[in-house]
Design an enzyme around this catalytic site. Structure first.
Site, mmCIF file in Angstrom:
data_model
loop_
_atom_site.group_PDB
_atom_site.id
_atom_site.type_symbol
_atom_site.label_atom_id
_atom_site.label_comp_id
_atom_site.label_asym_id
_atom_site.label_seq_id
_atom_site.Cartn_x
_atom_site.Cartn_y
_atom_site.Cartn_z
ATOM 1 N N ASN A 69 86.310 10.597 27.960
ATOM 2 C CA ASN A 69 86.772 9.501 28.803
ATOM 3 C C ASN A 69 87.033 8.272 27.942
ATOM 4 O OD1 ASN A 69 87.327 7.673 30.817
ATOM 5 N ND2 ASN A 69 85.208 7.480 31.513
ATOM 6 N N TRP A 70 88.308 8.036 27.643
ATOM 7 C CA TRP A 70 88.664 6.906 26.790
ATOM 8 C C TRP A 70 88.570 5.564 27.511
ATOM 9 C CZ3 TRP A 70 93.694 8.961 23.994
ATOM 10 C CH2 TRP A 70 93.314 9.864 23.006
ATOM 11 N N LYS A 71 88.453 5.583 28.831
ATOM 12 C CA LYS A 71 88.431 4.354 29.629
ATOM 13 C C LYS A 71 89.685 3.523 29.308
ATOM 14 C CE LYS A 71 83.463 4.752 29.967
ATOM 15 N NZ LYS A 71 82.172 4.053 30.158
ATOM 16 N N HIS A 84 84.074 7.765 39.146
ATOM 17 C CA HIS A 84 83.275 7.258 38.022
ATOM 18 C C HIS A 84 82.525 6.016 38.471
ATOM 19 C CE1 HIS A 84 82.292 5.474 34.130
ATOM 20 N NE2 HIS A 84 82.456 6.684 33.612
ATOM 21 N N GLU A 104 82.096 3.218 37.226
ATOM 22 C CA GLU A 104 82.821 1.960 37.070
ATOM 23 C C GLU A 104 83.840 1.773 38.179
ATOM 24 O OE1 GLU A 104 82.137 2.222 32.275
ATOM 25 O OE2 GLU A 104 84.094 2.755 33.106
ATOM 26 N N GLU A 144 76.125 11.190 35.799
ATOM 27 C CA GLU A 144 76.102 10.060 34.880
ATOM 28 C C GLU A 144 75.056 9.050 35.346
ATOM 29 O OE1 GLU A 144 79.793 7.944 34.807
ATOM 30 O OE2 GLU A 144 79.894 7.795 36.979
ATOM 31 N N GLY A 191 76.980 3.278 28.176
ATOM 32 C CA GLY A 191 77.321 2.150 27.311
ATOM 33 C C GLY A 191 76.141 1.288 26.914
ATOM 34 N N SER A 205 76.038 7.943 27.015
ATOM 35 C CA SER A 205 75.697 7.752 25.597
ATOM 36 C C SER A 205 75.525 9.077 24.860
ATOM 37 C CB SER A 205 74.431 6.892 25.466
ATOM 38 O OG SER A 205 74.632 5.598 26.004
ATOM 39 N N GLY A 241 81.854 8.992 26.637
ATOM 40 C CA GLY A 241 82.527 7.705 26.686
ATOM 41 C C GLY A 241 82.841 7.168 25.310
ATOM 42 N N GLY A 242 82.036 6.216 24.843
ATOM 43 C CA GLY A 242 82.316 5.512 23.594
ATOM 44 C C GLY A 242 82.555 6.414 22.401
#
Length: 253
Positions: free
Chosen positions: A13-15, A98, A100, A170, A176, A215, A236-237
Site C-alpha cells: 500500500n503506497w498510500k 482502510h 485512514e 490492521e 506508521g 509496521s 505500508g511504509g
C-alpha cells in the site's frame, strides 16, 4: 481450521506517495530484480499511476490494484473512480475500508460493504480492512470490536471463488507508529477472523486470505506470518523502497 495455508500475499500500500513517473520507474526496477517466488505480490498504487505500473509490470508475475473504489457503478459522482474503470486498466485488487479512509473520510461499515460488493461485481478482489484503535486494545475489547466491524463490513458480500476476498487486520495503533503487534497478537486476531468467516462462508473460510498490516518490515514479516491463520501482509511504509520489498520476499523464501 485450515487444511493448508492459501498462497501468501504481500499487498504493498503506497498510500499517497509516488508520482506516476516514479511509480513506473519503481515497477520497472521490480521487473528487473524480482526473484522467483511463491509469494504473490500486489502493488496498490495511486489510481493515476496504474497505467504506467501496469505497463512496467507486464510479464513480471506481480499484480497491481488501487487503494480505494467507488461504491457506485457510474454516474454523477465527481472525483470517484469505479470498479469497472480499475478493472479496465488491468487491476486485480483494491483496498476497501482502510483505517485512514474510515477516519479521515468518515467511511462506515455500510459504505465499506458497498465498496466490497462493487469490487466483486466488477471482477476485482477487495482487500477488506478491519482493526481496532488503541483504546479498544487497552480495554481488552479488540477482538469483539474487530469482529463486529468485520461482520458489518461484509454485509451482503458474496462470491463464488473464495480467493477473490481478502481480509486485512490492521491494528490502527500500529500503523506508521513503529509499534508492531506480536506474532501471537496477529494469529489471535486472524484465527478469530477466520472463525467469523466460517460462520458467514462455511465452505470457503479456509481459502479466504487473512493479512496482517501494521509496521511490517523485512525483519519481522516471517515471524508475523508464522501463524497458521496469517496468510500475508498489508505493507505500508516499507513498501515504498524496493530493497525492503525484495528483503521481505527473501525473508519469506
Amino acid at each position: 481450521m485450515t487444511a493448508s495455508k492459501p498462497r501468501a500475499l504481500l499487498a504493498l500500500n503506497w498510500k499517497m506517495n509516488k508520482t506516476p513517473s516514479e511509480a513506473g520507474a519503481w515497477a520497472k526496477s521490480l521487473q528487473e530484480e524480482m526473484p522467483p517466488t511463491d509469494v504473490e505480490l500486489a502493488i496498490l498504487a495511486p489510481a493515476v499511476a496504474l497505467p504506467l505500473v501496469a505497463a512496467e509490470l507486464y510479464g513480471s508475475g506481480a499484480a497491481f490494484g488501487a487503494q480505494d473504489v467507488s461504491a457506485h457503478a457510474s454516474g454523477a459522482y465527481t472525483g470517484e473512480i469505479s470498479a469497472a474503470m480499475l478493472a479496465d486498466v488491468g487491476a486485480t485488487y483494491v483496498i476497501v475500508g482502510h483505517s485512514e479512509r474510515r477516519e479521515y473520510h468518515g467511511e462506515t461499515d455500510e459504505v465499506v460493504a458497498a465498496k466490497a460488493r462493487a469490487a466483486l461485481t466488477a471482477g476485482l478482489r477487495p482487500i477488506v480492512c478491519v482493526g481496532e484503535r488503541l483504546p479498544e486494545r487497552e480495554a481488552g475489547r479488540h477482538v469483539t470490536y474487530t469482529l463486529d466491524q468485520l461482520r458489518a463490513s461484509l454485509t451482503g458480500v458474496s462470491f463464488t471463488d473464495p480467493t477473490t476476498l481478502v481480509i486485512a487486520y490492521e491494528p490502527v495503533w500500529a500503523i506508521g507508529t513503529g509499534r508492531t503487534a506480536t506474532s501471537a497478537d496477529a494469529e489471535e486476531m486472524a484465527a478469530a477472523i477466520r472463525g467469523v468467516l466460517a460462520e458467514l462462508y462455511p465452505d470457503a473460510a479456509g481459502s479466504v486470505r487473512v493479512l496482517y498490516g501494521g509496521s511490517v518490515k523485512p525483519d519481522n514479516v516471517r515471524e508475523i506470518m508464522d501463524g497458521p491463520n496469517v496468510n500475508g501482509a498489508l505493507v505500508g511504509g516499507a513498501s515504498l523502497q524496493l530493497g525492503s520489498v525484495l528483503g521481505m520476499l527473501a525473508a519469506l523464501a
